[in-house]
Enzyme design. Structure first.
Site, PDB file in Angstrom:
ATOM      1  N   GLU A  33       1.019  -1.244  -0.044  1.00 41.76           N
ATOM      2  CA  GLU A  33       0.068  -0.135   0.058  1.00 41.76           C
ATOM      3  C   GLU A  33       0.907   1.238  -0.021  1.00 41.76           C
ATOM      4  O   GLU A  33       1.826   1.542   0.807  1.00 41.76           O
ATOM      5  CB  GLU A  33      -1.010  -0.219   1.177  1.00 41.76           C
ATOM      6  CG  GLU A  33      -1.568   1.404   1.359  1.00 41.76           C
ATOM      7  CD  GLU A  33      -2.482   1.568   0.367  1.00 41.76           C
ATOM      8  OE1 GLU A  33      -3.547   0.698  -0.218  1.00 41.76           O
ATOM      9  OE2 GLU A  33      -2.366   2.806  -0.314  1.00 41.76           O
ATOM     10  N   GLY A  38      -6.776   0.809   3.820  1.00 37.56           N
ATOM     11  CA  GLY A  38      -8.171   1.194   3.898  1.00 37.56           C
ATOM     12  C   GLY A  38      -8.646   1.855   2.549  1.00 37.56           C
ATOM     13  O   GLY A  38      -9.931   1.782   1.925  1.00 37.56           O
ATOM     14  N   CYS A  41     -12.232   4.171   0.170  1.00 39.60           N
ATOM     15  CA  CYS A  41     -13.324   4.037   0.934  1.00 39.60           C
ATOM     16  C   CYS A  41     -13.184   4.383   2.406  1.00 39.60           C
ATOM     17  O   CYS A  41     -13.855   5.430   2.983  1.00 39.60           O
ATOM     18  CB  CYS A  41     -13.723   2.434   0.860  1.00 39.60           C
ATOM     19  SG  CYS A  41     -14.829   1.821   2.094  1.00 39.60           S
ATOM     20  N   GLY A 186     -21.124  17.975 -11.146  1.00 40.74           N
ATOM     21  CA  GLY A 186     -21.420  16.420 -11.206  1.00 40.74           C
ATOM     22  C   GLY A 186     -22.836  16.221 -10.740  1.00 40.74           C
ATOM     23  O   GLY A 186     -23.400  17.039 -10.055  1.00 40.74           O
ATOM     24  N   GLY A 187     -23.566  15.234 -11.171  1.00 38.31           N
ATOM     25  CA  GLY A 187     -24.804  14.985 -10.845  1.00 38.31           C
ATOM     26  C   GLY A 187     -25.122  13.557 -10.296  1.00 38.31           C
ATOM     27  O   GLY A 187     -26.083  12.952 -10.097  1.00 38.31           O
ATOM     28  N   HIS A 456     -44.985  -4.033  11.962  1.00 42.35           N
ATOM     29  CA  HIS A 456     -45.546  -2.735  12.122  1.00 42.35           C
ATOM     30  C   HIS A 456     -45.280  -2.176  13.326  1.00 42.35           C
ATOM     31  O   HIS A 456     -45.328  -2.715  14.404  1.00 42.35           O
ATOM     32  CB  HIS A 456     -47.232  -2.962  12.012  1.00 42.35           C
ATOM     33  CG  HIS A 456     -48.232  -1.771  12.108  1.00 42.35           C
ATOM     34  ND1 HIS A 456     -47.985  -0.784  11.225  1.00 42.35           N
ATOM     35  CD2 HIS A 456     -48.588  -1.266  13.121  1.00 42.35           C
ATOM     36  CE1 HIS A 456     -48.794   0.203  11.588  1.00 42.35           C
ATOM     37  NE2 HIS A 456     -49.168  -0.019  12.918  1.00 42.35           N
TER      38      HIS A 456
HETATM   39  C1  LIG Z   1     -16.285  10.461  -1.960  1.00 43.22           C
HETATM   40  C2  LIG Z   1     -16.579   9.074  -2.057  1.00 43.22           C
HETATM   41  C3  LIG Z   1     -17.638   8.538  -1.602  1.00 43.22           C
HETATM   42  C4  LIG Z   1     -17.744   7.199  -1.927  1.00 43.22           C
HETATM   43  N1  LIG Z   1     -18.877   6.331  -1.026  1.00 43.22           N
HETATM   44  C5  LIG Z   1     -19.204   5.307  -1.181  1.00 43.22           C
HETATM   45  C6  LIG Z   1     -20.222   4.603  -0.277  1.00 43.22           C
HETATM   46  O1  LIG Z   1     -20.672   5.213   0.468  1.00 43.22           O
HETATM   47  N2  LIG Z   1     -20.197   3.465  -0.844  1.00 43.22           N
HETATM   48  C7  LIG Z   1     -19.598   2.417  -1.684  1.00 43.22           C
HETATM   49  O2  LIG Z   1     -19.912   1.453  -1.733  1.00 43.22           O
HETATM   50  N3  LIG Z   1     -18.812   3.287  -2.320  1.00 43.22           N
HETATM   51  C8  LIG Z   1     -18.381   4.489  -2.161  1.00 43.22           C
HETATM   52  N4  LIG Z   1     -17.277   5.022  -2.764  1.00 43.22           N
HETATM   53  C9  LIG Z   1     -16.519   4.213  -3.618  1.00 43.22           C
HETATM   54  C10 LIG Z   1     -15.604   3.468  -2.872  1.00 43.22           C
HETATM   55  O3  LIG Z   1     -14.540   4.220  -2.158  1.00 43.22           O
HETATM   56  C11 LIG Z   1     -14.719   2.478  -3.980  1.00 43.22           C
HETATM   57  O4  LIG Z   1     -15.619   1.859  -4.810  1.00 43.22           O
HETATM   58  C12 LIG Z   1     -13.873   1.845  -3.425  1.00 43.22           C
HETATM   59  O5  LIG Z   1     -12.966   2.430  -2.423  1.00 43.22           O
HETATM   60  C13 LIG Z   1     -12.998   0.905  -4.406  1.00 43.22           C
HETATM   61  O6  LIG Z   1     -12.082   0.031  -3.680  1.00 43.22           O
HETATM   62  P1  LIG Z   1     -10.745  -0.440  -4.457  1.00 43.22           P
HETATM   63  O7  LIG Z   1     -10.256  -1.498  -3.601  1.00 43.22           O
HETATM   64  O8  LIG Z   1     -10.932  -1.037  -5.851  1.00 43.22           O
HETATM   65  O9  LIG Z   1      -9.754   0.832  -4.662  1.00 43.22           O
HETATM   66  P2  LIG Z   1      -9.391   1.810  -3.436  1.00 43.22           P
HETATM   67  O10 LIG Z   1     -10.241   1.924  -2.282  1.00 43.22           O
HETATM   68  O11 LIG Z   1      -9.353   3.173  -4.361  1.00 43.22           O
HETATM   69  O12 LIG Z   1      -7.860   1.272  -3.119  1.00 43.22           O
HETATM   70  C14 LIG Z   1      -6.862   1.277  -3.916  1.00 43.22           C
HETATM   71  C15 LIG Z   1      -5.650   1.529  -3.015  1.00 43.22           C
HETATM   72  O13 LIG Z   1      -4.421   1.183  -3.838  1.00 43.22           O
HETATM   73  C16 LIG Z   1      -3.298   1.971  -3.483  1.00 43.22           C
HETATM   74  N5  LIG Z   1      -2.368   1.794  -4.615  1.00 43.22           N
HETATM   75  C17 LIG Z   1      -2.531   2.277  -5.930  1.00 43.22           C
HETATM   76  N6  LIG Z   1      -1.430   2.111  -6.501  1.00 43.22           N
HETATM   77  C18 LIG Z   1      -0.632   1.754  -5.821  1.00 43.22           C
HETATM   78  C19 LIG Z   1       0.698   1.150  -5.887  1.00 43.22           C
HETATM   79  N7  LIG Z   1       1.273   1.484  -7.177  1.00 43.22           N
HETATM   80  N8  LIG Z   1       1.567   0.851  -4.871  1.00 43.22           N
HETATM   81  C20 LIG Z   1       0.835   0.596  -3.779  1.00 43.22           C
HETATM   82  N9  LIG Z   1      -0.365   1.025  -3.772  1.00 43.22           N
HETATM   83  C21 LIG Z   1      -1.193   1.340  -4.442  1.00 43.22           C
HETATM   84  C22 LIG Z   1      -4.016   3.340  -3.243  1.00 43.22           C
HETATM   85  O14 LIG Z   1      -3.165   4.175  -2.446  1.00 43.22           O
HETATM   86  C23 LIG Z   1      -5.295   2.739  -2.579  1.00 43.22           C
HETATM   87  O15 LIG Z   1      -5.061   2.894  -1.028  1.00 43.22           O
HETATM   88  C24 LIG Z   1     -16.938   6.439  -2.518  1.00 43.22           C
HETATM   89  C25 LIG Z   1     -16.037   6.958  -3.360  1.00 43.22           C
HETATM   90  C26 LIG Z   1     -15.674   8.423  -2.949  1.00 43.22           C
HETATM   91  C27 LIG Z   1     -14.427   8.951  -3.550  1.00 43.22           C
END
Ligand SMILES: Cc1cc2nc3c(=O)[nH]c(=O)nc-3n(C[C@H](O)[C@H](O)[C@H](O)COP(=O)(O)OP(=O)(O)OC[C@H]3O[C@@H](n4cnc5c(N)ncnc54)[C@H](O)[C@@H]3O)c2cc1C
Length: 477
Positions: A33, A38, A41, A186-187, A456
Site C-alpha cells: 500500500e 483502507g 473507501c 457533477g450529478g 408494524h
Molecule cells: C467521496 C466518495 C464517497 C464514496 N462513498 C461510497 C459509499 O458510500 N459506498 C460505496 O460502496 N462506495 C463508495 N465510494 C466508492 C468506493 O470508495 C470505491 O468503490 C472503493 O474504495 C474501491 O475500492 P478499491 O479497493 O478498488 O480501490 P481503492 O479503495 O481506491 O484502493 C486502492 C488502493 O491502492 C493503492 N495503490 C494504488 N496504486 C498503488 C501502487 N502502485 N502501490 C501501492 N499501492 C497502490 C491506493 O493508495 C489505494 O489505497 C465512494 C468514493 C468516493 C470518492
C-alpha cells in the site's frame, strides 16, 4: 527476495477482501500500500462522507426538533468538531483494519509497487515530500492482484488548476473545507451527497448537472431528489456544461451554459470553492515497460471471467476492473479473484461464483437504494415486466418520522413473476436493500413476497403496498 503465493497491490476494499479470502484459502499473502490502509473507501470516500452526512442530518433534525418538543435553544454548529470526529472515526477504523489484516497473517508492506514481470513486484518507499527513500524491495509471487483503485478526475476546463478548485479528496482528508458558497460539478452519487451535507451545514450550494441527477437510476429518484435539494436551498442547473473558472474579487467565478429551462443560456456563478465531482481516473501507472496488460477504452484493466488480466498470473479486482465503482462490489470482486487465484495456484477447483446482484446506495435523507433493474431498463432489454409502486402516505413509521416524499418500486418479470428489480427512496433504504438483493438473486416471486408478514409500524410495510400495486395496477397476472 521474499516469496508469496499472492502479492496484492492496494489495501482498499478490493485488495483487503482478496487478502482475507486468500488467507482463508491457505495462501501466503503480501499487501503493498502506497498511502493509508483502507484505500479510498476508508480514508477519503465512504466513511468520511457518511460521517459528515451523519453530522449534517443530526444538525438538520435538531433544527426541526420543535415538532417533537426538542428545542436546543441557541443551536451552534462547530465544523471543526465534526472534522475532529471524522478523523477519529477514520483513524480508528484504519487501525482496526490494519490489525485485522496482520492478525489474519497478511504481510503488509508500505511503499509504491510496480509490476516488473508476471511473478515479480518491486516496492519503492517514499518520504512524505515524494522523494525516494531507501532502496527497492523485490517480492516474488505466484500470482499478482492489482487492486489499485481510482483517483478523482479533474475536468480540463480553463481555470481547473486555480486555488479554490478542489476534488473530494481535499474535502475529506485532514481538516476538510467549509466554504460559504460551494459550487459542485457533477450529478452522480458523490455530488449529491456533498450537496446534501453542505446545504445542511449552511453553505450556499450550487449544483451543475450534465444531464439529470443520478441519471443511471430510476428517473423518478432523480426528479424527487432534485425537488428535495431545491427545497433545502440548493440551486441546480441541469443540462449544464461548465465552460471556465476565473479568479474574481478574491473568490471564484464559474461560467456555465445550461439548457435546463429550454433555451441555452450562459450563467456565471460566484463561489468560494468549486468541487469537481465528475468522475474518477483509473490508477494504472504501475507496470514496467513490456509488462502492461490490455486496457479498456476508458483506461481500466481488462479481465476475463476469472478476473485475470491479459497477462497470465496478473489479476484485477475493484474499481480498477472498470465495473461498478462501489466498495462492496470491490470487496466481492476481491474475494472472487482470490478464490480464482487459489484454484490456479493450489489446484483443487474453484467453487466461487461472481456476485450477481450489487446494490447501489445514496446516503441522502431519505436514503436511496436500488438492486436489480428498473422498469425502463427491462423495457429497453425487451424483458416483459410489471412494476408496482408503494408510496408512504399511509405508512405510520414514515409519517411519525416526518419523512419527506418517498416511495418503493418493485419490478417483476411478467411471466415468471420473479422480482427483478427494486428501487427504495425512503428512510433506512440502505439497511433494507439486502432484502431485495436476496429476492432478486433468488428469483423470489410476487406470491412469496405477498405471503411475507412485515412488522408494524415499519418502513418496509410499504413493500407490501408495492407488490399489491404491481398486481392490481401494474398488470402482474
Ligand atoms: C467521496 C466518495 C464517497 C464514496 N462513498 C461510497 C459509499 O458510500 N459506498 C460505496 O460502496 N462506495 C463508495 N465510494 C466508492 C468506493 O470508495 C470505491 O468503490 C472503493 O474504495 C474501491 O475500492 P478499491 O479497493 O478498488 O480501490 P481503492 O479503495 O481506491 O484502493 C486502492 C488502493 O491502492 C493503492 N495503490 C494504488 N496504486 C498503488 C501502487 N502502485 N502501490 C501501492 N499501492 C497502490 C491506493 O493508495 C489505494 O489505497 C465512494 C468514493 C468516493 C470518492
Amino acid at each position: 527476495m521474499e516469496k508469496f503465493d499472492l502479492v496484492i497491490i492496494g489495501s482498499g476494499p478490493g485488495g483487503a477482501g482478496a487478502a482475507f479470502k486468500a488467507r482463508a484459502l491457505g495462501l501466503t499473502v503480501c499487501v503493498v500500500e502506497k498511502r493509508d490502509v483502507g484505500g479510498t473507501c476508508l480514508n477519503r470516500g465512504c466513511i468520511p462522507t457518511k460521517t459528515l452526512l451523519h453530522g449534517a442530518n443530526l444538525l438538520r433534525e435538531t433544527h426541526e426538533g420543535e415538532r417533537y418538543g426538542v428545542n436546543a435553544g441557541d443551536l451552534r454548529f462547530d465544523f471543526a468538531k465534526l472534522i475532529e470526529w471524522k478523523n477519529t472515526v477514520v483513524s480508528s477504523l484504519r487501525q482496526n483494519q490494519s490489525t485485522a489484516l496482520t492478525k489474519a497473517g497478511v504481510t503488509m508492506v508500505n511503499g509504491t509497487a510496480r509490476v516488473e514481470s508476471p511473478g515479480k513486484v518491486s516496492v519503492h518507499a517514499f518520504k512524505e515530500n515524494g522523494a525516494a527513500e531507501g532502496g527497492e524491495t523485490v517480492l516474488e509471487a505466484a500470482a499478482i492482484l492489482i487492486a489499485s483503485g481510482t483517483t478523482p478526475a479533474l475536468l480540463p476546463i480553463p481555470g481547473h488548476d486555480l486555488p479554490g478548485v478542489y476534488t473530494s479528496d481535499h474535502f475529506l482528508e485532514g481538516d476538510g473545507l467549509f466554504p460559504k458558497r460551494l459550487t459542485i460539478i457533477g450529478g452522480g452519487v458523490i455530488a449529491v451527497e456533498f450537496a446534501a451535507a453542505y446545504s445542511s451545514f449552511g453553505s450556499e450550494v450550487t449544483l451543475l448537472v450534465r444531464s439529470s441527477l443520478l441519471s443511471v437510476m430510476d428517473r423518478e429518484i432523480g426528479q424527487t431528489l432534485a425537488l428535495q435539494l431545491k427545497k433545502r436551498g440548493v440551486v441546480m442547473y441541469t443540462k449544464a456544461r461548465p465552460e471556465c473558472i476565473e479568479a474574481k474579487d478574491g473568490a471564484l467565478a464559474l461560467t456555465l451554459t445550461t439548457e435546463g429551462s429550454g433555451e441555452a443560456k450562459s450563467v456565471t456563478v460566484p463561489a468560494d470553492a468549486v468541487l469537481m465531482a465528475s468522475g474518477r481516473t483509473p490508477d494504472t501507472n504501475l507496470f514496467a515497460p513490456g509488462c502492461t496488460p490490455e486496457f479498456t477504452a476508458k483506461g481500466f484493466i481488462k479481465s476475463d471471467d476469472n478476473m485475470m488480466s491479459s497477462i497470465p498470473g496478473i489479476y484485477v479486482a475493484g474499481d480498477i476492473s472498470g465495473g461498478v465503482q462501489l466498495a462492496h462490489a470491490a470487496t466481492a470482486e476481491g474475494e472472487y479473484a482470490a478464490a480464482c487465484i487459489a484454484a490456479a495456484v493450489k489446484g483443487g477447483g474453484n467453487k466461487a461464483s461472481h456476485a450477481q446482484v450489487i446494490p447501489s446506495c445514496v446516503y441522502t435523507t431519505p436514503e436511496i437504494a436500488c438492486a436489480g433493474i428498473t422498469a425502463a431498463e427491462a423495457a429497453e432489454k425487451g424483458i416483459p415486466a410489471a412494476a408496482g409502486k408503494g408510496v408512504f402516505g399511509a405508512n405510520g413509521k414514515a409519517f411519525l418520522e416526518n419523512q419527506e416524499r418517498g416511495f418503493i418500486k418493485l419490478v417483476f418479470h411478467a411471466e415468471s413473476r420473479a422480482l427483478i428489480g427494486a428501487q427504495f427512496f425512503c428512510n433506512r433504504a440502505t439497511d433494507i436493500i439486502p432484502w431485495a438483493v436476496q429476492c432478486v438473486g433468488d428469483g423470489t416471486t410476487a406470491e412469496q413476497i405477498e405471503r411475507t408478514v412485515f412488522p408494524h409500524p415499519s418502513i418496509c410495510e410499504t413493500i407490501a403496498a408495492a407488490v399489491s400495486d404491481a398486481v392490481s395496477r401494474g398488470g402482474l397476472k
